[in-house]
Design a protein around this motif. Sequence first.
Motif, PDB file in Angstrom:
ATOM      1  N   THR A 112      10.954   0.182  20.118  1.00 11.96           N
ATOM      2  CA  THR A 112       9.630   0.426  20.700  1.00 11.96           C
ATOM      3  C   THR A 112       9.353  -0.498  21.885  1.00 11.96           C
ATOM      4  O   THR A 112       8.823  -0.064  22.910  1.00 11.96           O
ATOM      5  CB  THR A 112       8.554   0.221  19.603  1.00 11.96           C
ATOM      6  N   ASP A 113       9.703  -1.782  21.744  1.00 14.28           N
ATOM      7  CA  ASP A 113       9.414  -2.750  22.821  1.00 14.28           C
ATOM      8  C   ASP A 113      10.204  -2.411  24.087  1.00 14.28           C
ATOM      9  O   ASP A 113       9.702  -2.530  25.203  1.00 14.28           O
ATOM     10  CB  ASP A 113       9.736  -4.180  22.354  1.00 14.28           C
ATOM     11  N   ALA A 114      11.458  -1.986  23.889  1.00 15.86           N
ATOM     12  CA  ALA A 114      12.275  -1.615  25.053  1.00 15.86           C
ATOM     13  C   ALA A 114      11.757  -0.321  25.682  1.00 15.86           C
ATOM     14  O   ALA A 114      11.785  -0.164  26.909  1.00 15.86           O
ATOM     15  CB  ALA A 114      13.734  -1.461  24.627  1.00 15.86           C
ATOM     16  N   ILE A 115      11.258   0.597  24.858  1.00 20.63           N
ATOM     17  CA  ILE A 115      10.700   1.845  25.396  1.00 20.63           C
ATOM     18  C   ILE A 115       9.468   1.528  26.250  1.00 20.63           C
ATOM     19  O   ILE A 115       9.256   2.116  27.315  1.00 20.63           O
ATOM     20  CB  ILE A 115      10.350   2.831  24.245  1.00 20.63           C
ATOM     21  N   LEU A 116       8.676   0.561  25.811  1.00 19.60           N
ATOM     22  CA  LEU A 116       7.506   0.160  26.610  1.00 19.60           C
ATOM     23  C   LEU A 116       7.959  -0.324  27.988  1.00 19.60           C
ATOM     24  O   LEU A 116       7.396   0.070  29.021  1.00 19.60           O
ATOM     25  CB  LEU A 116       6.706  -0.923  25.879  1.00 19.60           C
ATOM     26  N   GLN A 117       8.981  -1.168  27.997  1.00 23.46           N
ATOM     27  CA  GLN A 117       9.514  -1.667  29.283  1.00 23.46           C
ATOM     28  C   GLN A 117      10.008  -0.510  30.148  1.00 23.46           C
ATOM     29  O   GLN A 117       9.725  -0.447  31.343  1.00 23.46           O
ATOM     30  CB  GLN A 117      10.673  -2.649  29.044  1.00 23.46           C
ATOM     31  N   LEU A 118      10.729   0.394  29.522  1.00 22.85           N
ATOM     32  CA  LEU A 118      11.270   1.550  30.246  1.00 22.85           C
ATOM     33  C   LEU A 118      10.137   2.371  30.863  1.00 22.85           C
ATOM     34  O   LEU A 118      10.226   2.841  32.001  1.00 22.85           O
ATOM     35  CB  LEU A 118      12.091   2.417  29.281  1.00 22.85           C
ATOM     36  N   ALA A 153      19.063   3.782  30.887  1.00 24.39           N
ATOM     37  CA  ALA A 153      18.561   2.478  31.354  1.00 24.39           C
ATOM     38  C   ALA A 153      17.932   1.677  30.208  1.00 24.39           C
ATOM     39  O   ALA A 153      17.738   0.465  30.322  1.00 24.39           O
ATOM     40  CB  ALA A 153      17.540   2.679  32.474  1.00 24.39           C
ATOM     41  N   ILE A 154      17.647   2.340  29.075  1.00 26.20           N
ATOM     42  CA  ILE A 154      17.061   1.631  27.932  1.00 26.20           C
ATOM     43  C   ILE A 154      18.027   0.547  27.426  1.00 26.20           C
ATOM     44  O   ILE A 154      17.598  -0.470  26.882  1.00 26.20           O
ATOM     45  CB  ILE A 154      16.729   2.620  26.778  1.00 26.20           C
ATOM     46  N   MET A 155      19.330   0.757  27.619  1.00 26.49           N
ATOM     47  CA  MET A 155      20.306  -0.197  27.078  1.00 26.49           C
ATOM     48  C   MET A 155      20.128  -1.576  27.705  1.00 26.49           C
ATOM     49  O   MET A 155      20.180  -2.595  27.019  1.00 26.49           O
ATOM     50  CB  MET A 155      21.738   0.315  27.307  1.00 26.49           C
ATOM     51  N   GLU A 156      19.918  -1.588  28.995  1.00 31.47           N
ATOM     52  CA  GLU A 156      19.707  -2.873  29.678  1.00 31.47           C
ATOM     53  C   GLU A 156      18.391  -3.502  29.201  1.00 31.47           C
ATOM     54  O   GLU A 156      18.304  -4.705  29.002  1.00 31.47           O
ATOM     55  CB  GLU A 156      19.701  -2.615  31.182  1.00 31.47           C
ATOM     56  N   LYS A 157      17.378  -2.664  28.987  1.00 30.02           N
ATOM     57  CA  LYS A 157      16.089  -3.179  28.468  1.00 30.02           C
ATOM     58  C   LYS A 157      16.308  -3.796  27.080  1.00 30.02           C
ATOM     59  O   LYS A 157      15.781  -4.864  26.774  1.00 30.02           O
ATOM     60  CB  LYS A 157      15.048  -2.056  28.344  1.00 30.02           C
ATOM     61  N   LEU A 158      17.087  -3.082  26.255  1.00 38.34           N
ATOM     62  CA  LEU A 158      17.311  -3.578  24.891  1.00 38.34           C
ATOM     63  C   LEU A 158      18.030  -4.920  24.901  1.00 38.34           C
ATOM     64  O   LEU A 158      17.730  -5.807  24.095  1.00 38.34           O
ATOM     65  CB  LEU A 158      18.143  -2.563  24.091  1.00 38.34           C
ATOM     66  N   GLN A 159      18.974  -5.051  25.841  1.00 36.52           N
ATOM     67  CA  GLN A 159      19.723  -6.307  25.883  1.00 36.52           C
ATOM     68  C   GLN A 159      18.830  -7.472  26.283  1.00 36.52           C
ATOM     69  O   GLN A 159      19.146  -8.622  26.004  1.00 36.52           O
ATOM     70  CB  GLN A 159      20.937  -6.158  26.810  1.00 36.52           C
TER      71      GLN A 159
END
Length: 294
Positions: free
Chosen positions: A235-241, A216-222
């Motif tokens: 790091t920012d996407a991991i925070l969202q995840l 699911a990190i991929m969608e966050k990264l996009q």
Amino acid sequence: MTKRIRKAVFPVAGLGTRFLPATKAQPKEMLPIIDKPLIQFAVEEALAAGITHLILVIGRTKRAIADHFDANPELDLLLRSKGRSDMADYLANIVPKGACTIYLRQAEALGLGHAVACAAPLVDPDEHFAVLLADDLMDGERPILAQMVDSWADNPRSLLAVEEVAADAVSSYGIVDCEAPEPGASLPIRGIVEKPSPEDAPSRLAVVGRYILDGAIMEKLQNTAPGRGGEIQLTDAILQLSHEKQVDAFRFRGRRYDCGSKIGYIEATLDFSVRHPEIGTEARRLIARACKDQ
Ligand code: G1P
């Protein structure tokens, strides 16, 4: 959710400006520790953890990496004709049967998060995958990614390898908001921040370059906007995840060498040389002599 981690992403598109001029035309990941390039250490670590799909996100000037993991029939013939079949067999099995390499090009250096997101078409949203940064050379009795996969198999979740760093070093890392886990154990993170100042750092636990991430990190990264340094930060996407799914800091047993820095690279070279089966004894003698002569 699959019960195995089969895929690993190796972001190897960075420019390696800290090692210029050595990295002007050759990838920093091909810098050797004695006789083995950094990227091969990372690939071997992934294979030891059961990874079968090695996804390398490369950029310009990185062709040597693909060549390194490819067959070289002329060299193979030459080695065999000179009675060096052991080396020929070793080279032929760097990527063993049952594993494969997949190369993706990151056209623009937009950050680590962007590099990982290049692999989005190859990762299912409901599978976990690994990320390995070859700059971080990891050394442990049990390979570090295998330690993480062991922990993951007991409880599938995202895991970030962490180690404690000095207060004045926090601004070089992603820093987690988390109590310090025992070695070999993990704890859920409350947050994570990329390269904070020492005053703003939530802890001294730094993320080093080994991750197991929920697809699911991929969608966050996009959907991640450029952050620190104008780059798309993992790091920012991991925070969202972490707001939606469990993300743990995993305190690995072993040692990490920051081979993205000159001094970390030298440290690794010295440590690996003194225990190298072929040159160890002589290396010790030469190191002692070099110290004495100064
Ligand atoms: C990257 C990550 C950082 C992490 C570090 C580990 O930073 O952005 O969160 O702590 O790798 O080596 P870089 O070293 O690419 O600046």
